[in-house]
Design a protein around this motif. Sequence first.
Motif, PDB file in Angstrom:
ATOM      1  N   CYS A 124       0.781  -1.255   0.000  1.00 17.85           N
ATOM      2  CA  CYS A 124       0.000   0.000   0.000  1.00 17.85           C
ATOM      3  C   CYS A 124       0.808   1.298   0.000  1.00 17.85           C
ATOM      4  N   LEU A 125       0.489   2.147  -0.982  1.00 14.40           N
ATOM      5  CA  LEU A 125       1.170   3.438  -1.122  1.00 14.40           C
ATOM      6  C   LEU A 125       0.352   4.594  -0.557  1.00 14.40           C
ATOM      7  N   MET A 133      -2.838   2.711  -7.875  1.00 17.02           N
ATOM      8  CA  MET A 133      -1.870   3.800  -7.974  1.00 17.02           C
ATOM      9  C   MET A 133      -0.461   3.283  -8.160  1.00 17.02           C
TER      10      MET A 133
HETATM   11  S1  FES Z   1      -3.981  -0.415  -1.443  1.00 20.12           S
HETATM   12 FE1  FES Z   1      -3.434   1.518  -0.632  1.00 20.12          FE
HETATM   13  S2  FES Z   1      -2.501   2.468  -2.373  1.00 20.12           S
HETATM   14 FE2  FES Z   1      -2.970   0.528  -3.130  1.00 20.12          FE
END
Ligand code: FES
Lengths: 180, 419
Positions: A124-125, A133
């Motif tokens: 996750c980003l 993303m």
């Molecule tokens: S799951 Fe949080 S940016 Fe992809």
Amino acid sequence: MQIPETLKKKAEEFVFRYPEDKRQSALIPLLFEVQRELGWITPESEVWVAETLGVSAIKVREIITFYSMMRAEPSGKYLIQFCQNISCCLMGGVELQRHIEEKLGLHPGETSKDGLFTLKCVECLGGCSWGPMLLVNEDQYFQLTTEKVDRIINGLRAGEPVPADNPTPLLGNVAGEKVS
Amino acid sequence: MIGNGSTLLLSRNFAVDNMASIDVAMKNGAYEQFKRALKMKPEEVTQVVKESGLRGHGGAGFSTGTKWGFVPKDKFPRYVTVNGDESEPGTCKDRLILERDPHLLIEGALICAYAVQAERIYIYIRGEYFYPTMVTARAVQEAYAKGFAGQNILNSGWSCGIHMHNGAGAYICGEETGLIESLEGKKGWPRLKPPFYPAAIGLWGQPTIVNNVETLAFVPRILEIGAEKFSSLGSPKNGGTALYSLSGHVNRPGVYELPMGTPLMDLIDKFGGGIPNGKKLKAVIPGGSSSHILTAEECENLPLDFESVAARGSMLGSAAVMVIDETVSIPKLMHWMVRFYAHESCGQCTPCREGTDWLLRLSKKFLDGTARRRDIDDMWELADNIDGKTICALGAAVAWPTKSYLVKFRHEFEAACRN
Ligand code: FES
Ligand code: SF4
């Protein structure tokens, strides 16, 4: 290899942020700056960082191996970090990842022969509501589709990068839509 | 105006052009509450925050004012650390504050630092947030230039510095003691607590308040509207509003500021525009990837506040609501979730380091079609052996959702087994 003057300046600036006897705190920021300037953390620069901050070599090693953004090897001119976590996957991230791999001809972790691209799949980003993303070096791109991915990659190949999504859109935010 | 007609607190100025520049921000009232706070006694400021009922929006939901009150009376220097390490899957609200109204955060951090008489503020932002970091760093420079930071701030006799510090890709650095270790230039290995909480023994062994970005951004607003008004906005014991990160299968994903206690189904249907393509709701993860999954039935009549979500056996956490429609296979979802924690385990405790890895291997079998029934029980047992046996909460963060998936969607796991 010479350590650029700009980096030495930065080091002084960073050290100033912490109490005098706590120079080790500048480790992550300084290593970050090294890879920003040199593209990766070269063995010489690693030694230089240790000396500059008065920290043992093993402490620097620990940081480089612990943090996933630290690069102890050269990478392509464009580092593409693709999110592969829940929210992005729900929005079609799994299929998109396959598309990116094909488009670049790379598996995660590989660098293209021409040295242009390195592909990395990351967790996750922090752009989940605008997923899928990815990051290209320091630029953020949201709401990816295969077309948008193609545009981004073609743009980089042609030397005309697609402008990043800055700031993060307010899509869906009732507050942001219209403040009257 | 949002929701049931209540005031917008944090996102009020998100759409204002150039709000990140200090001149525009000050035209919109930035630093007014800080100036007022400087005329109050530090304890009074803490008291107001306590009375407002503000709770940490980073995940744990602990009373913010109470935390500030834990700083030992006679120990100096003291520090404030802004936790901008937002990285729990589903959570993406702090980035909006950092990018669109950084002065609100800086003002909140300054008020906090004044309340606990800290001499330095460190704004720790995860390394992947390049753009948010750049905007916030510029705002810090501006705050110095206007005399809101530095020596003898606004002739109050109190001095405080503000420094930026980036992480470098490690979820665990969002845990407050992991963050402190990281700030000290080490691996972000969480510390054992109790006995020592950061408020008493934190950064470099000194008293340290670690607060999440959103939490601190609320502080100027609390001073502005008063503790009573603030607490009246939410539901009982849950003051004010929250930024809900809504993601997954909804027509209008995004970040919504709504009063604490807003019904979950309102968020999904009224604000999020419902589920796309006429699909049915299958499940919701209400508070980031570490929270227990809720079935569609469990989502009915559920106010989104800490107590109500806990009463339904899950947690509000960072208020990251992930919506899952009927097309999603839960074993697959579990695999994505487990992969995250296996990757992000810091490796300090054996149950977490080894357990997450085994969970990952087992969860993969359900995707490959090689799983057997006993794998379900093995996963349960693994989760059970991680839960409560680790130094930090990451252990529970993988064990709890795992168990909830296995219990509530057992039939899907069984159906994926060869025998
Ligand atoms: S799951 Fe949080 S940016 Fe992809
Ligand atoms: S529970 Fe996991 S992440 Fe937390 S300290 Fe132990 S090994 Fe590290």
